[in-house]
Design a protein around this motif. Structure first.
Motif, PDB file in Angstrom:
ATOM      1  N   TYR A 245       0.812  -1.220   0.000  1.00  0.00           N
ATOM      2  CA  TYR A 245       0.000   0.000   0.000  1.00  0.00           C
ATOM      3  C   TYR A 245       0.843   1.268   0.000  1.00  0.00           C
ATOM      4  N   ALA A 246       2.110   1.150   0.353  1.00  0.00           N
ATOM      5  CA  ALA A 246       3.002   2.313   0.325  1.00  0.00           C
ATOM      6  C   ALA A 246       3.439   2.657  -1.096  1.00  0.00           C
ATOM      7  N   GLN A 247       3.162   1.766  -2.055  1.00  0.00           N
ATOM      8  CA  GLN A 247       3.554   1.993  -3.440  1.00  0.00           C
ATOM      9  C   GLN A 247       2.503   2.821  -4.178  1.00  0.00           C
ATOM     10  N   SER A 248       2.952   3.517  -5.211  1.00  0.00           N
ATOM     11  CA  SER A 248       2.049   4.315  -6.050  1.00  0.00           C
ATOM     12  C   SER A 248       1.657   3.480  -7.261  1.00  0.00           C
ATOM     13  N   LEU A 249       0.557   2.762  -7.131  1.00  0.00           N
ATOM     14  CA  LEU A 249       0.078   1.890  -8.194  1.00  0.00           C
ATOM     15  C   LEU A 249      -1.348   2.281  -8.566  1.00  0.00           C
ATOM     16  N   PRO A 250      -1.739   2.051  -9.825  1.00  0.00           N
ATOM     17  CA  PRO A 250      -3.137   2.267 -10.203  1.00  0.00           C
ATOM     18  C   PRO A 250      -4.047   1.381  -9.358  1.00  0.00           C
ATOM     19  N   ALA A 251      -5.277   1.837  -9.121  1.00  0.00           N
ATOM     20  CA  ALA A 251      -6.194   1.140  -8.223  1.00  0.00           C
ATOM     21  C   ALA A 251      -6.412  -0.308  -8.628  1.00  0.00           C
ATOM     22  N   GLU A 252      -6.620  -0.564  -9.912  1.00  0.00           N
ATOM     23  CA  GLU A 252      -6.897  -1.930 -10.348  1.00  0.00           C
ATOM     24  C   GLU A 252      -5.684  -2.829 -10.133  1.00  0.00           C
ATOM     25  N   ARG A 253      -4.503  -2.295 -10.404  1.00  0.00           N
ATOM     26  CA  ARG A 253      -3.273  -3.071 -10.178  1.00  0.00           C
ATOM     27  C   ARG A 253      -3.104  -3.353  -8.676  1.00  0.00           C
ATOM     28  N   MET A 254      -3.438  -2.353  -7.849  1.00  0.00           N
ATOM     29  CA  MET A 254      -3.340  -2.534  -6.403  1.00  0.00           C
ATOM     30  C   MET A 254      -4.294  -3.637  -5.943  1.00  0.00           C
ATOM     31  N   ARG A 255      -5.488  -3.664  -6.494  1.00  0.00           N
ATOM     32  CA  ARG A 255      -6.460  -4.702  -6.118  1.00  0.00           C
ATOM     33  C   ARG A 255      -5.951  -6.092  -6.485  1.00  0.00           C
ATOM     34  N   GLN A 256      -5.343  -6.193  -7.650  1.00  0.00           N
ATOM     35  CA  GLN A 256      -4.805  -7.489  -8.084  1.00  0.00           C
ATOM     36  C   GLN A 256      -3.699  -7.957  -7.150  1.00  0.00           C
ATOM     37  N   ARG A 257      -2.805  -7.041  -6.795  1.00  0.00           N
ATOM     38  CA  ARG A 257      -1.695  -7.401  -5.911  1.00  0.00           C
ATOM     39  C   ARG A 257      -2.215  -7.737  -4.510  1.00  0.00           C
ATOM     40  N   LYS A 258      -3.216  -7.014  -4.068  1.00  0.00           N
ATOM     41  CA  LYS A 258      -3.828  -7.277  -2.769  1.00  0.00           C
ATOM     42  C   LYS A 258      -4.427  -8.679  -2.741  1.00  0.00           C
ATOM     43  N   ALA A 259      -5.197  -9.029  -3.760  1.00  0.00           N
ATOM     44  CA  ALA A 259      -5.804 -10.365  -3.843  1.00  0.00           C
ATOM     45  C   ALA A 259      -4.731 -11.441  -3.889  1.00  0.00           C
ATOM     46  N   ALA A 260      -3.642 -11.177  -4.618  1.00  0.00           N
ATOM     47  CA  ALA A 260      -2.550 -12.145  -4.716  1.00  0.00           C
ATOM     48  C   ALA A 260      -1.878 -12.350  -3.360  1.00  0.00           C
ATOM     49  N   THR A 261      -1.767 -11.286  -2.574  1.00  0.00           N
ATOM     50  CA  THR A 261      -1.160 -11.394  -1.243  1.00  0.00           C
ATOM     51  C   THR A 261      -1.999 -12.284  -0.337  1.00  0.00           C
ATOM     52  N   PHE A 262      -3.315 -12.106  -0.385  1.00  0.00           N
ATOM     53  CA  PHE A 262      -4.190 -12.957   0.422  1.00  0.00           C
ATOM     54  C   PHE A 262      -4.130 -14.417  -0.038  1.00  0.00           C
ATOM     55  N   GLU A 263      -4.048 -14.632  -1.341  1.00  0.00           N
ATOM     56  CA  GLU A 263      -3.965 -16.006  -1.839  1.00  0.00           C
ATOM     57  C   GLU A 263      -2.640 -16.647  -1.441  1.00  0.00           C
ATOM     58  N   GLN A 264      -1.562 -15.862  -1.466  1.00  0.00           N
ATOM     59  CA  GLN A 264      -0.266 -16.377  -1.019  1.00  0.00           C
ATOM     60  C   GLN A 264      -0.337 -16.792   0.452  1.00  0.00           C
ATOM     61  N   MET A 265      -1.050 -16.007   1.275  1.00  0.00           N
ATOM     62  CA  MET A 265      -1.223 -16.359   2.683  1.00  0.00           C
ATOM     63  C   MET A 265      -1.926 -17.705   2.814  1.00  0.00           C
ATOM     64  N   ARG A 266      -2.958 -17.929   2.000  1.00  0.00           N
ATOM     65  CA  ARG A 266      -3.687 -19.194   2.054  1.00  0.00           C
ATOM     66  C   ARG A 266      -2.786 -20.357   1.630  1.00  0.00           C
ATOM     67  N   VAL A 267      -1.991 -20.154   0.604  1.00  0.00           N
ATOM     68  CA  VAL A 267      -1.086 -21.208   0.145  1.00  0.00           C
ATOM     69  C   VAL A 267      -0.080 -21.550   1.235  1.00  0.00           C
ATOM     70  N   GLN A 268       0.506 -20.518   1.861  1.00  0.00           N
ATOM     71  CA  GLN A 268       1.480 -20.751   2.935  1.00  0.00           C
ATOM     72  C   GLN A 268       0.829 -21.461   4.114  1.00  0.00           C
ATOM     73  N   TYR A 269      -0.409 -21.072   4.423  1.00  0.00           N
ATOM     74  CA  TYR A 269      -1.127 -21.724   5.524  1.00  0.00           C
ATOM     75  C   TYR A 269      -1.306 -23.203   5.233  1.00  0.00           C
ATOM     76  N   ARG A 270      -1.749 -23.555   4.032  1.00  0.00           N
ATOM     77  CA  ARG A 270      -2.000 -24.965   3.705  1.00  0.00           C
ATOM     78  C   ARG A 270      -0.717 -25.777   3.728  1.00  0.00           C
ATOM     79  N   GLN A 271       0.376 -25.184   3.288  1.00  0.00           N
ATOM     80  CA  GLN A 271       1.660 -25.878   3.361  1.00  0.00           C
ATOM     81  C   GLN A 271       2.047 -26.129   4.816  1.00  0.00           C
ATOM     82  N   MET A 272       1.870 -25.131   5.649  1.00  0.00           N
ATOM     83  CA  MET A 272       2.194 -25.260   7.074  1.00  0.00           C
ATOM     84  C   MET A 272       1.292 -26.301   7.730  1.00  0.00           C
ATOM     85  N   ARG A 273       0.005 -26.257   7.421  1.00  0.00           N
ATOM     86  CA  ARG A 273      -0.960 -27.200   7.994  1.00  0.00           C
ATOM     87  C   ARG A 273      -0.630 -28.632   7.606  1.00  0.00           C
TER      88      ARG A 273
END
Length: 349
Positions: A245-273
């Motif tokens: 969020y500290a980066q200057s990105l267009p809103a749509e690009r920011m949304r894509q990166r935000k969604a990707a961050t949450f998906e990465q969290m889910r992937v890491q969680y499943r690997q840990m589990r």
């Protein structure tokens, strides 16, 4: 002053400080608190009543033993709080609404005469909470609604044990009592992270000592490790989002990166589990439900400084009186200095 008079005084103060547009919200706060106070009865009366369910009476007896332990061993306030009982006939006492901007983890705060500024708005009905959540979403904000089993009035009233606190068994009830009494012991206006992390530490260490006092074995270290690893993953995700969020990105690009961050969290969680927890699915419902910034807020608020308080407790020789004195000293510092001192405790710990 009677409980009714106190509630009316609170309502009047809140109205004067916040304007007539807020009267409806503060009216439901005052009426909800008053309903809770009127529902109270001494725990000893419930325990002595053979017409009450045997399971309830047993649980309240166990809760009173924990309540006595809280004051005698953990040096938490010795008053009438949690020596009363109230059945509210609902699963939660309040529902908290958390909200953040779409591209920020900074909570939308709300300020009150007694509690100061907090990172949520509470409602005594789920309908009220959902209505507030809808209004926040209309403003383009991320929103999360969370039911709450208990809260502290910080000593203004004698807080009761609620039926909402009885669903998780004797140990969880004891830990909630420790947590809420900790708020009565030390509370700093306008610093939710400090208050909740402090109460969370007291809850965790108090529960450990309560188990030892009863001659019970220590909690399963695997379960504690899983909890800590899960919280660590959430805090790591928060840090990644803050960098994004500290980066200057267009809103749509920011949304894509935000969604990707949450998906990465889910992937890491499943690997840990699957690789470290032998497939334990205890956190699956949370991780698999819809995700946004506001849903991460309680983790940053309730857990951020717990290791710092743990280090301070150890530095205090595991002595509660010395520890509380050190916490009270921290509480007197200006906010930047308090955060710096907690960061130093983390480094030292």
């Amino acid at each position: 002053m009677t409980p009714s008079a106190r509630c009316l005084l609170l309502l009047a103060a809140m109205t004067l400080l916040n304007g007539c547009s807020s009267v409806n919200y503060y009216s439901q706060l005052a009426s909800g608190q008053l309903h809770l106070l009127k529902a109270r009865e001494p725990v000893e009366h419930v325990i002595a009543d053979p017409q009450r369910p045997a399971a309830l009476r047993k649980q309240l007896r166990n809760a009173q033993a924990a309540r006595t332990f809280a004051s005698k061993q953990l040096l938490l306030p010795d008053n009438a709080s949690y020596r009363l009982y109230a059945d509210l006939k609902r699963p939660y006492v309040v529902w908290n609404v958390f909200a953040t901007p779409e591209f920020s983890l900074k909570p939308i705060t709300h300020c009150f005469p007694i509690a100061g500024c907090v990172a949520y708005r509470g409602y005594y009905s789920v309908g009220g909470a959902r209505g507030e959540a809808a209004l926040q979403r209309q403003q383009g904000r991320d929103v999360f609604v969370s039911g709450v089993e208990a809260y502290s009035t910080l000593g203004w009233f004698d807080d009761p044990i609620l039926n909402t606190m009885l669903t998780w068994g004797d140990e969880r009830l004891a830990s909630v009592i420790f947590h809420e009494l900790a708020h009565q012991r030390v509370y700093v206006k306008d610093d939710t992270e400090f208050n909740e992390s402090f109460a969370n530490f007291v809850e965790q260490e108090g529960t450990r000592q309560w188990r030892a006092f009863q001659g019970l074995p220590a909690p399963d270290p695997r379960a504690l490790l899983q909890r800590d690893q899960f919280i660590g993953l959430i805090l790591q995700t928060r840090q990644g989002l803050e960098t994004l969020y500290a980066q200057s990105l267009p809103a749509e690009r920011m949304r894509q990166r935000k969604a990707a961050t949450f998906e990465q969290m889910r992937v890491q969680y499943r690997q840990m589990r699957d690789q470290q927890w032998a497939g334990n699915t205890r956190f699956d419902p949370w991780i698999n439900s819809p995700m946004n910034n506001a849903k991460l807020l309680p983790f940053g608020l309730y857990d951020q400084w717990v290791p710092a308080f743990a280090a301070l407790f150890k530095q205090s020789g595991n002595d509660w009186q010395t520890f509380y004195a050190a916490v009270e000293t921290l509480a007197t510092l200006p906010l930047p200095e308090r955060k710096a001192a907690l960061r130093q405790q983390l480094a030292d710990g």
